[in-house]
Enzyme design. Structure first.
Site, PDB file in Angstrom:
ATOM      1  N   HIS A   1      44.028  44.278  32.798  1.00 35.36           N
ATOM      2  CA  HIS A   1      42.751  44.840  32.336  1.00 35.36           C
ATOM      3  C   HIS A   1      42.903  46.015  31.373  1.00 35.36           C
ATOM      4  O   HIS A   1      42.157  46.998  31.441  1.00 35.36           O
ATOM      5  CB  HIS A   1      41.901  45.250  33.532  1.00 35.36           C
ATOM      6  CG  HIS A   1      41.405  44.112  34.355  1.00 35.36           C
ATOM      7  ND1 HIS A   1      41.145  42.864  33.835  1.00 35.36           N
ATOM      8  CD2 HIS A   1      41.123  44.023  35.693  1.00 35.36           C
ATOM      9  CE1 HIS A   1      40.711  42.065  34.799  1.00 35.36           C
ATOM     10  NE2 HIS A   1      40.707  42.734  35.927  1.00 35.36           N
TER      11      HIS A   1
ATOM     12  N   HIS B   1      33.205  42.824  34.319  1.00 31.18           N
ATOM     13  CA  HIS B   1      33.854  42.603  35.616  1.00 31.18           C
ATOM     14  C   HIS B   1      32.896  42.914  36.774  1.00 31.18           C
ATOM     15  O   HIS B   1      33.278  43.556  37.747  1.00 31.18           O
ATOM     16  CB  HIS B   1      35.107  43.463  35.725  1.00 31.18           C
ATOM     17  CG  HIS B   1      36.136  42.951  36.685  1.00 31.18           C
ATOM     18  ND1 HIS B   1      35.898  42.834  38.046  1.00 31.18           N
ATOM     19  CD2 HIS B   1      37.399  42.527  36.494  1.00 31.18           C
ATOM     20  CE1 HIS B   1      36.983  42.381  38.642  1.00 31.18           C
ATOM     21  NE2 HIS B   1      37.917  42.173  37.722  1.00 31.18           N
TER      22      HIS B   1
ATOM     23  N   GLU C   1      34.336  36.085  35.328  1.00 29.29           N
ATOM     24  CA  GLU C   1      34.757  36.865  34.167  1.00 29.29           C
ATOM     25  C   GLU C   1      35.046  35.938  32.983  1.00 29.29           C
ATOM     26  O   GLU C   1      36.126  35.375  32.885  1.00 29.29           O
ATOM     27  CB  GLU C   1      36.004  37.676  34.509  1.00 29.29           C
ATOM     28  CG  GLU C   1      35.874  38.518  35.777  1.00 29.29           C
ATOM     29  CD  GLU C   1      37.222  38.895  36.351  1.00 29.29           C
ATOM     30  OE1 GLU C   1      38.082  39.397  35.602  1.00 29.29           O
ATOM     31  OE2 GLU C   1      37.435  38.658  37.557  1.00 29.29           O
TER      32      GLU C   1
END
Length: 373
Positions: A126, A200, A338
């Site tokens: 991420h 997210h 996602e």
């Protein structure tokens, strides 16, 4: 007759004003260092509201009516901005530069090897140690009307977290009277780079009832998924879901097969934490998933322009973090969907490309449509 026409016109105008979606800008407190955090609340005329804060362009709250008209917050998160920095769960955040995992924190672009922080065991996750979720975004514009809208922007410096190119990013949230929350990410770069932006949010359609999501019915418009190794990096295979616990082409309860230890993929992910390949043309907005809570009646329909959707069942929530309303968040308390390119794409030339070149514009469009039945 003239008076009747005038009254009808006035009623039409008033009805239009009543149904207009509104955007309201306000404070959301401050961080420990004194940095002020703002939030914009988008509301429509049928009881849906979304609050997005400048820290991480984060969807902090999403209130949706159930089948009885009772409003409830359907996303996990925290009551204060500082808590989002203290816990690495990415609740509601805009994540980047690269959402999901990059193997061993390395990728090669035009013959040059780039190194990233290893913040997920042997991998980068991420966007690294201080990804977009931990950055302060700027509010560019706020507007009300047929849809309520807010535009956030962020400029990521060349070399930030190891990624090349200065990146100019916008995240546009809009809410209309059809209870569609639309999120569009756009970006341009000064140098060739790799990019994967997504949201997210952790969804729990029970709202304030705080049940887990094991009884939710999930549909995924995907005939294939990308299996992973023990560190959750794709092997490169595109495996058919038919005959496996990953077949959600027809609705299935989340909890029905999530503990099937006979499937090595379930053991690796501690449940579902896998990329599903969405059917249809990449770049075109198309249906990707449906989540239904039979108790509240709430339904979430997800559409995206991205080639894949990471389906994650909150497997790493361990009950040690306390979120909104002092609720302990536990494994299986939420679903993440996602949309983006596949995990570790920069190291898989046969995956849909994550490359962005100067003069090109990156776009990822996500639509969450809510209803109740």
């Amino acid at each position: 007759m003239k008076y009747a026409a005038l009254i009808a016109t006035c009623l039409t105008i008033l009805a239009g004003q009543a149904s207009a979606a509104t955007a309201t800008r306000g404070s959301f407190g401050a961080l420990a260092d004194g940095t002020k955090v703002e939030a914009v609340t988008l509301s429509n005329g049928v009881g849906v509201s979304a609050r997005i804060m400048t820290l991480g362009a984060t969807l902090q709250s999403l209130v949706v009516p159930d089948k009885a008209g009772r409003r409830g917050d359907v996303v996990l998160g925290y009551d204060t901005a500082q808590e989002y920095l203290g816990h690495p769960d990415y609740f509601g955040a805009s994540v980047g530069r690269y959402a999901n995992r990059i193997a061993k924190g390395k990728f090669t672009l035009d013959g040059k090897v780039y190194g990233l922080a290893l913040n997920d065991g042997p991998n980068s996750l991420h966007g690294g140690v201080k990804g977009f979720d931990k950055r302060m975004w700027k509010i560019e514009s706020v507007s009300s009307g047929p849809e309520a809208k807010v535009v956030f922007s962020y400029v990521s410096a060349d070399g930030e977290e190891g990624f090349p190119g200065e990146l100019k990013v916008t995240a546009t949230y809009s809410l209309n009277e059809h209870s569609e929350l639309r999120l569009e990410y756009r970006a341009t770069t000064s140098k060739p780079t790799v990019l994967n932006l997504t949201n997210h949010s952790y969804f729990n359609l029970s709202g304030n009832d705080a049940r887990d999501v094991m009884g939710d019915m999930v549909t995924l418009h995907a005939a294939r998924f990308t299996p992973v190794d023990a560190s959750l990096i794709p092997t490169g295979e595109r495996r058919a879901v038919e005959g496996t616990v990953f077949d959600f082409r027809a609705p299935h309860r989340v909890g029905d097969r999530i503990r099937d230890a006979r499937d090595k993929q379930i053991r690796y992910g501690r449940g579902y934490d896998h990329n599903f390949i969405i059917e249809g043309q990449t770049g075109a907005l198309r249906p990707a998933a449906v989540v239904e809570d039979p108790v509240s009646g709430r339904v979430l329909e997800l559409s995206t322009s991205a080639p894949g959707v990471q389906f994650y069942t909150g497997n790493f929530l361990d009950g040690t973090f306390f979120g909104k309303l002092s609720r302990a968040y536990r494994q299986g308390d939420a679903i993440c969907l996602e949309p983006g390119v596949f995990p570790d794409t920069p190291n898989h030339p046969d995956f849909p490309s994550a490359r962005l070149d100067p003069g090109k514009t990156y776009i990822n469009t996500i639509v969450y449509k809510f209803s109740a039945k």
